[in-house]
Scaffold this motif. Structure first.
Motif, PDB file in Angstrom:
ATOM      1  N   TRP A  37       2.745   1.324 -10.209  1.00  0.00           N
ATOM      2  CA  TRP A  37       2.348   0.774  -8.908  1.00  0.00           C
ATOM      3  C   TRP A  37       0.837   0.775  -8.720  1.00  0.00           C
ATOM      4  O   TRP A  37       0.328   0.092  -7.841  1.00  0.00           O
ATOM      5  CB  TRP A  37       2.972   1.607  -7.777  1.00  0.00           C
ATOM      6  CG  TRP A  37       4.458   1.575  -7.761  1.00  0.00           C
ATOM      7  CD1 TRP A  37       5.256   0.551  -8.191  1.00  0.00           C
ATOM      8  CD2 TRP A  37       5.341   2.590  -7.270  1.00  0.00           C
ATOM      9  NE1 TRP A  37       6.578   0.870  -7.997  1.00  0.00           N
ATOM     10  CE2 TRP A  37       6.659   2.125  -7.427  1.00  0.00           C
ATOM     11  CE3 TRP A  37       5.141   3.845  -6.699  1.00  0.00           C
ATOM     12  CZ2 TRP A  37       7.771   2.865  -7.047  1.00  0.00           C
ATOM     13  CZ3 TRP A  37       6.241   4.576  -6.314  1.00  0.00           C
ATOM     14  CH2 TRP A  37       7.550   4.091  -6.491  1.00  0.00           C
ATOM     15  N   MET A  38       0.170   1.603  -9.499  1.00  0.00           N
ATOM     16  CA  MET A  38      -1.253   1.786  -9.258  1.00  0.00           C
ATOM     17  C   MET A  38      -2.034   0.586  -9.769  1.00  0.00           C
ATOM     18  O   MET A  38      -2.658   0.613 -10.819  1.00  0.00           O
ATOM     19  CB  MET A  38      -1.735   3.060  -9.939  1.00  0.00           C
ATOM     20  CG  MET A  38      -3.214   3.200  -9.796  1.00  0.00           C
ATOM     21  SD  MET A  38      -3.771   4.847  -9.542  1.00  0.00           S
ATOM     22  CE  MET A  38      -3.089   5.258  -7.988  1.00  0.00           C
ATOM     23  N   THR A  39      -1.971  -0.483  -9.019  1.00  0.00           N
ATOM     24  CA  THR A  39      -2.675  -1.680  -9.417  1.00  0.00           C
ATOM     25  C   THR A  39      -3.133  -2.397  -8.156  1.00  0.00           C
ATOM     26  O   THR A  39      -2.355  -2.551  -7.212  1.00  0.00           O
ATOM     27  CB  THR A  39      -1.789  -2.594 -10.282  1.00  0.00           C
ATOM     28  OG1 THR A  39      -2.269  -3.923 -10.196  1.00  0.00           O
ATOM     29  CG2 THR A  39      -0.351  -2.569  -9.830  1.00  0.00           C
ATOM     30  N   ALA A  40      -4.390  -2.796  -8.154  1.00  0.00           N
ATOM     31  CA  ALA A  40      -4.938  -3.438  -6.960  1.00  0.00           C
ATOM     32  C   ALA A  40      -4.265  -4.776  -6.705  1.00  0.00           C
ATOM     33  O   ALA A  40      -4.358  -5.353  -5.627  1.00  0.00           O
ATOM     34  CB  ALA A  40      -6.444  -3.624  -7.125  1.00  0.00           C
ATOM     35  N   ILE A  41      -3.577  -5.285  -7.702  1.00  0.00           N
ATOM     36  CA  ILE A  41      -2.965  -6.601  -7.555  1.00  0.00           C
ATOM     37  C   ILE A  41      -1.569  -6.507  -6.946  1.00  0.00           C
ATOM     38  O   ILE A  41      -0.904  -7.524  -6.753  1.00  0.00           O
ATOM     39  CB  ILE A  41      -2.928  -7.302  -8.940  1.00  0.00           C
ATOM     40  CG1 ILE A  41      -3.113  -8.798  -8.769  1.00  0.00           C
ATOM     41  CG2 ILE A  41      -1.656  -7.032  -9.683  1.00  0.00           C
ATOM     42  CD1 ILE A  41      -3.194  -9.538 -10.069  1.00  0.00           C
ATOM     43  N   LEU A  42      -1.146  -5.306  -6.597  1.00  0.00           N
ATOM     44  CA  LEU A  42       0.229  -5.176  -6.095  1.00  0.00           C
ATOM     45  C   LEU A  42       0.431  -5.950  -4.785  1.00  0.00           C
ATOM     46  O   LEU A  42       1.437  -6.664  -4.631  1.00  0.00           O
ATOM     47  CB  LEU A  42       0.604  -3.706  -5.905  1.00  0.00           C
ATOM     48  CG  LEU A  42       2.115  -3.488  -5.831  1.00  0.00           C
ATOM     49  CD1 LEU A  42       2.768  -3.698  -7.178  1.00  0.00           C
ATOM     50  CD2 LEU A  42       2.450  -2.103  -5.313  1.00  0.00           C
ATOM     51  N   ALA A  43      -0.503  -5.832  -3.867  1.00  0.00           N
ATOM     52  CA  ALA A  43      -0.339  -6.553  -2.593  1.00  0.00           C
ATOM     53  C   ALA A  43      -0.347  -8.072  -2.823  1.00  0.00           C
ATOM     54  O   ALA A  43       0.543  -8.777  -2.338  1.00  0.00           O
ATOM     55  CB  ALA A  43      -1.406  -6.124  -1.599  1.00  0.00           C
TER      56      ALA A  43
ATOM     57  N   PHE B 291       0.821  -1.211   0.000  1.00  0.00           N
ATOM     58  CA  PHE B 291       0.000   0.000   0.000  1.00  0.00           C
ATOM     59  C   PHE B 291       0.859   1.268   0.000  1.00  0.00           C
ATOM     60  O   PHE B 291       0.393   2.333  -0.398  1.00  0.00           O
ATOM     61  CB  PHE B 291      -0.950   0.017   1.212  1.00  0.00           C
ATOM     62  CG  PHE B 291      -2.123  -0.919   1.075  1.00  0.00           C
ATOM     63  CD1 PHE B 291      -2.284  -1.708  -0.053  1.00  0.00           C
ATOM     64  CD2 PHE B 291      -3.076  -1.008   2.081  1.00  0.00           C
ATOM     65  CE1 PHE B 291      -3.360  -2.572  -0.177  1.00  0.00           C
ATOM     66  CE2 PHE B 291      -4.163  -1.867   1.962  1.00  0.00           C
ATOM     67  CZ  PHE B 291      -4.305  -2.652   0.842  1.00  0.00           C
ATOM     68  N   LEU B 292       2.098   1.155   0.481  1.00  0.00           N
ATOM     69  CA  LEU B 292       3.009   2.304   0.392  1.00  0.00           C
ATOM     70  C   LEU B 292       3.073   2.791  -1.044  1.00  0.00           C
ATOM     71  O   LEU B 292       3.180   3.976  -1.321  1.00  0.00           O
ATOM     72  CB  LEU B 292       4.427   1.906   0.801  1.00  0.00           C
ATOM     73  CG  LEU B 292       4.794   1.707   2.262  1.00  0.00           C
ATOM     74  CD1 LEU B 292       6.239   1.271   2.350  1.00  0.00           C
ATOM     75  CD2 LEU B 292       4.591   2.982   3.045  1.00  0.00           C
ATOM     76  N   TYR B 293       3.063   1.836  -1.948  1.00  0.00           N
ATOM     77  CA  TYR B 293       3.262   2.163  -3.360  1.00  0.00           C
ATOM     78  C   TYR B 293       1.949   2.366  -4.102  1.00  0.00           C
ATOM     79  O   TYR B 293       1.811   3.300  -4.876  1.00  0.00           O
ATOM     80  CB  TYR B 293       4.005   1.032  -4.063  1.00  0.00           C
ATOM     81  CG  TYR B 293       5.377   0.741  -3.511  1.00  0.00           C
ATOM     82  CD1 TYR B 293       6.468   1.493  -3.919  1.00  0.00           C
ATOM     83  CD2 TYR B 293       5.580  -0.274  -2.589  1.00  0.00           C
ATOM     84  CE1 TYR B 293       7.735   1.231  -3.424  1.00  0.00           C
ATOM     85  CE2 TYR B 293       6.848  -0.535  -2.090  1.00  0.00           C
ATOM     86  CZ  TYR B 293       7.917   0.211  -2.508  1.00  0.00           C
ATOM     87  OH  TYR B 293       9.159  -0.035  -2.015  1.00  0.00           O
ATOM     88  N   CYS B 294       0.993   1.443  -3.888  1.00  0.00           N
ATOM     89  CA  CYS B 294      -0.102   1.379  -4.853  1.00  0.00           C
ATOM     90  C   CYS B 294      -1.186   2.416  -4.616  1.00  0.00           C
ATOM     91  O   CYS B 294      -2.135   2.483  -5.385  1.00  0.00           O
ATOM     92  CB  CYS B 294      -0.669  -0.031  -4.946  1.00  0.00           C
ATOM     93  SG  CYS B 294      -1.471  -0.587  -3.462  1.00  0.00           S
ATOM     94  N   GLY B 295      -1.036   3.236  -3.569  1.00  0.00           N
ATOM     95  CA  GLY B 295      -2.046   4.271  -3.374  1.00  0.00           C
ATOM     96  C   GLY B 295      -1.594   5.637  -3.840  1.00  0.00           C
ATOM     97  O   GLY B 295      -2.217   6.634  -3.505  1.00  0.00           O
TER      98      GLY B 295
END
Ligand code: SF4
Ligand code: SF4
Ligand code: SF4
Lengths: 265, 385
Positions: B192-198, B181-185
C-alpha cells in the motif's frame, strides 16, 4: 459468584488500564497557581517511574524455544490470555516466539550463523516512541501514556475497527474474534487483571498494572535476568548501562517508529 | 416527491419484497455475528480486514464515480448530462449508505461507534474518512433532492444549491483520496505504501462508477418511458475508456517500481497476488482474471465500433466492473496483508456468513437506489408526459 468476579475484574480494568498506573484518583487537587482543579491520577507510593520504559532482551541467554516458555507463560498467566483457543487465526498473543528471519525480516542475511538461524526470539509490542498504532486509532482507545511512554489500551473504548492492527508493522496486536473468557485455562486465571470481551483489540501493556505497585513486568521477572527493564532516558538506568556495553538491534527500525525493545544477539 | 416511490407495478413491488427478504436474512446472520463475534468471518490475526472493508473501499469509488456526470455538466456546461446528473447523485447516495453499513458490520463493538465522535482523533485517517463520507452523503441528498424538485415544478433550483454543487466536485475526489490514505500511510505495509494509491483508486473509481451508470441508464431506457439518451451513454463510455486505461497504466507503474528496484518488501505482495508466495496461491487465478477482464474492457470501450454497439457496451461495462472489483476489493486487501509483518503467509478467504452479510448490505444499497431512481424516473416521465 461469576458476576461479582466480573465486576471486580471490570473495576480492576478501569483503574489499571483506563486511568493509569495508580488507583488513587484525586479529583480535588489543584495543580498549582492559576490552574483550575483538574482531576489527575496520583501515583502509588511504590510505583516504578520512568520517562520511557524500555526492555533489552539478551538473546544469548536463550538457546531453544523451550527456554522462552517461562516468560511467555508468565505473561499469559498474569494477563488472562485465552491460550485454549486452538484456531491460530483467532489467537491472542502478547508475547511469543519467532525465528530470526520472521522477527527481523529486514536483517536476515542470506547466510546466518547456524545458531541464530534456528533459534527462537521473543517478540512483543515494542512500545514505540512514535507508535503508528496510536496515530491510526480513531477513538484514542490506543494511546501513548505521557508519564512513562507505555502504549496502552482502553478496552472499554475500543470499537474494534482494527485500524491499529493494520498500522502496527510488528504484528503485535490481537483481536478478540470471539469471547475469550471461555478459553482462559482455569489455573491461569488472574483475578487482579481484567478479562477482555469479544470485539476489542489487545496487546502487551508492559505490565503497567505491575509497575504501578512496584513490580517489574512478569516476563522480566521470569527471565532470570535475561531481560533487562528500565528507563531509556535515565543515563544511569540498568537498561542504559546494558545498551552502553552491548551491540543491540531493534525490529524494523528503518520505519521510524522507534521501538523501545532492544535485542542483544 | 416521496409518494412517487409508492406507486409502482407488480415487478417493482416484487423486486422490493425480494430485496427486503435478502436484507432480513442477512440481518439474521448479522445478529449471529453480533452474538458470536467476528470469528464467523474468514478474518484472522494476520488478515485483520477483509471482505467488508474491501467492498467498502470499492463502493467509495462508485460513489466518487458519480462526479463524472456532475463535473462536465456544471463545470463545462455539457448540456447533454443535464438529464442524467440526478442518476449520478442518487447512485452516490446509495453507495455511501452501503459504505457506512460496511464499516458498521466490520466493527467488533458497533454499539460504540459514536466513540469516534465523542473522542475525535484528527490524527486518525478513519476519523476523516467518516467525516468526508457523511459530508458527501448529505451534499448529494440536498443537491439531488432540490434539483429534482425544482425540475418537477418546472422551476430553477434555489440559488444556494449552486455553491454546494461546486463543493461536491472536489468533495467527491476527497472521499476516495482519504480512503486511499487509510492504507498508504501505514509503515511496514509495502503493497500500500505508494503515493500513487489515491490516483489509482480514483482511476478505478472513474471506470467502475460510470460503467455502473451506463448499465443503469440502459436498464431505465428499457423498462421505463424515460430515455437517458444515447449521446449521454456514449460520453460516459468515453470516460470509462480513459479511466480504465489510466487504471491499468498506474498498475503497470507499480509493477515497474517494485520489480526494477527489486526491493523484496514491495515485490513480495505483488508476487503473492500474481504467482503465489511460498506455495500459497489462492489469489492467483483471481488476479489474472481481473487483469484479463480489464484488458478485454479496454479493447471493447476504446474501439469505437464496439463502444458504439450498445449490446457490446453492456458486456464491456460488466467486465470492467468485475475486473476492477477483484483488483481493488479482493486484491487490495489480500495483497496488503499477505505476507504479514513477520513475513509469514496466512491467506484469507471470506466465509459464507461473511458473504451473506455483504450481500445484505448490497441489498440495502439496491433498495435505496431503487427507491431513489423510481422517484427520479417518475419525475422525468411526468415532465415529458
Ligand atoms: S509495536 Fe505495534 S502495537 Fe506496539 S507500539 Fe509499536 S506500533 Fe504500536
Ligand atoms: S481497534 Fe480499537 S484500539 Fe484499534 S484502532 Fe480501532 S478503536 Fe483503536
Ligand atoms: S511486559 Fe508484561 S505484558 Fe508485556 S510481554 Fe512481558 S509480561 Fe506480557
Amino acid at each position: 459468584m461469576e458476576s461479582s468476579r466480573r465486576r471486580f475484574l471490570k473495576l480492576a480494568g478501569i483503574s489499571a488500564v483506563g486511568l493509569g498506573t495508580a488507583p488513587a484518583l484525586n479529583a480535588f487537587a489543584a495543580s498549582g497557581g492559576h490552574d483550575a482543579a483538574q482531576p489527575y491520577v496520583k501515583k502509588g507510593a511504590r510505583a516504578l517511574r520512568a520517562k520511557q520504559w524500555a526492555m533489552v532482551i539478551d538473546t544469548r541467554r536463550f538457546h531453544s524455544a523451550k527456554d522462552l516458555e517461562p516468560m511467555i507463560e508468565a505473561c499469559n498467566k498474569s494477563h488472562n490470555i485465552p491460550t485454549k483457543i486452538t484456531n491460530t487465526d483467532h489467537e491472542i498473543k502478547w508475547i511469543w516466539e519467532a525465528e530470526f528471519h520472521h522477527a527481523f525480516p529486514t536483517k536476515a542475511s542470506k547466510f546466518l550463523s547456524e545458531e541464530i538461524e534456528h533459534k527462537s526470539f521473543l517478540v512483543l509490542c515494542n512500545h514505540c516512541e512514535n507508535p503508528s498504532c496510536v496515530r491510526a486509532c480513531p477513538t484514542k482507545a490506543t494511546f501513548k501514556r505521557e508519564s512513562d511512554g507505555i502504549v496502552l489500551m482502553d478496552f472499554h473504548r475500543c470499537i474494534g475497527c482494527r485500524f491499529c492492527m493494520a498500522a502496527c508493522p510488528f504484528g503485535a496486536r490481537s483481536f478478540n474474534f470471539r469471547d475469550p473468557r471461555d478459553f482462559i485455562p482455569e489455573d491461569d486465571k488472574n483475578l487482579e487483571f481484567p478479562t477482555r470481551m469479544k470485539g476489542v483489540v489487545e496487546k502487551c501493556n508492559f505490565c503497567a498494572e505491575r509497575l504501578a505497585v512496584g513490580k517489574e513486568p512478569a516476563c522480566v521477572e521470569a527471565s532470570d535476568g535475561a531481560i533487562i527493564f528500565g528507563d531509556l532516558y535515565d543515563p544511569h538506568s540498568h537498561v542504559r548501562e546494558v545498551l552502553k556495553e552491548n551491540y543491540t538491534i531493534r525490529r524494523k527500525q528503518q520505519l521510524g517508529t522507534e521501538p523501545s525493545v532492544y535485542y542483544i544477539v | 416527491m416521496l409518494e412517487l416511490a409508492f406507486k409502482g407495478g407488480k415487478t417493482y413491488w416484487g423486486w422490493i419484497v425480494a430485496l427486503l427478504a435478502i436484507i432480513g436474512a442477512a440481518f439474521g446472520v448479522y445478529l449471529w455475528q453480533l452474538k458470536f463475534g467476528l470469528g464467523i468471518t474468514g478474518l484472522s490475526r494476520d488478515v485483520s480486514w477483509g471482505f467488508y472493508i474491501a467492498n467498502f473501499t470499492y463502493l467509495v469509488g462508485v460513489a466518487a464515480g458519480g462526479v463524472m456526470v456532475v463535473l462536465p455538466y456544471y463545470l463545462h456546461d455539457y448540456k447533454a448530462y443535464g438529464k442524467v446528473t440526478i442518476l449520478g447523485e442518487f447512485l452516490a447516495i446509495a453507495s455511501i449508505v452501503m459504505c457506512l453499513s460496511f464499516v458498521i458490520v466490520d466493527l467488533g463493538q458497533p454499539t460504540r461507534i459514536f466513540n469516534t465522535l465523542l473522542y475525535p482523533s484528527p490524527n486518525s485517517i478513519l476519523f476523516f474518512d467518516i467525516v468526508v463520507l457523511q459530508g458527501y452523503l448529505f451534499l448529494n441528498i440536498i443537491i439531488g433532492w432540490n434539483v429534482l424538485e425544482a425540475e418537477r415544478n418546472n422551476d430553477h433550483y434555489q440559488f444556494w444549491v449552486k455553491p454546494l454543487i461546486y463543493l461536491s466536485i472536489p468533495w467527491a475526489i476527497s472521499i476516495h483520496t482519504v480512503t486511499a490514505f487509510l492504507y498508504c500511510g501505514l509503515p511496514g505495509r509495502g503493497f500500500w505504501m505508494t503515493a500513487i494509491l489515491a490516483p489509482r483508486f480514483l482511476s478505478s473509481a472513474f471506470a467502475a462508477g460510470p460503467s455502473l451508470l451506463i448499465l443503469l441508464c440502459l436498464f431505465i431506457r428499457h423498462f421505463t418511458k424515460f430515455d437517458p439518451g444515447r449521446e449521454q451513454i456514449q460520453s460516459l463510455a468515453k470516460t470509462v475508456a480513459y479511466a480504465i486505461c489510466i487504471n491499468v497504466f498506474f498498475f503497470l507503474c507499480e509493477v515497474f517500481v517494485a520489480f526494477y528496484s527489486n526491493i523484496p518488501e514491495h515485490m513480495d505482495h505483488i508476487k503473492y497476488l500474481f504467482v503465489g508466495l511460498h506455495g500459497h496461491s489462492l489469489m492467483v487465478p483471481w488476479m489474472w482474471t481481473s487483469m484479463i477482464l480489464m484488458v478485454v474492457g479496454i479493447i471493447l470501450v476504446v474501439n469505437p465500433v464496439t463502444r458504439k454497439n450498445e449490446n457490446i457496451l453492456v458486456i464491456a461495462c460488466i467486465v470492467i466492473i468485475f475486473g476492477t472489483w477483484i483488483d481493488k476489493a479482493l486484491g487490495m486487501i489480500a495483497g496488503g496483508f499477505v505476507p504479514n509483518p513477520l513475513h509469514q503467509v496466512n491467506e484469507y478467504w471470506p466465509t459464507g456468513p461473511e458473504a451473506m452479510i455483504s450481500l445484505g448490505v448490497y441489498a440495502v444499497g439496491a433498495l435505496v437506489l431503487t427507491v431513489l431512481y423510481k422517484i427520479a424516473v417518475s419525475v422525468k416521465e411526468e415532465i415529458r408526459g
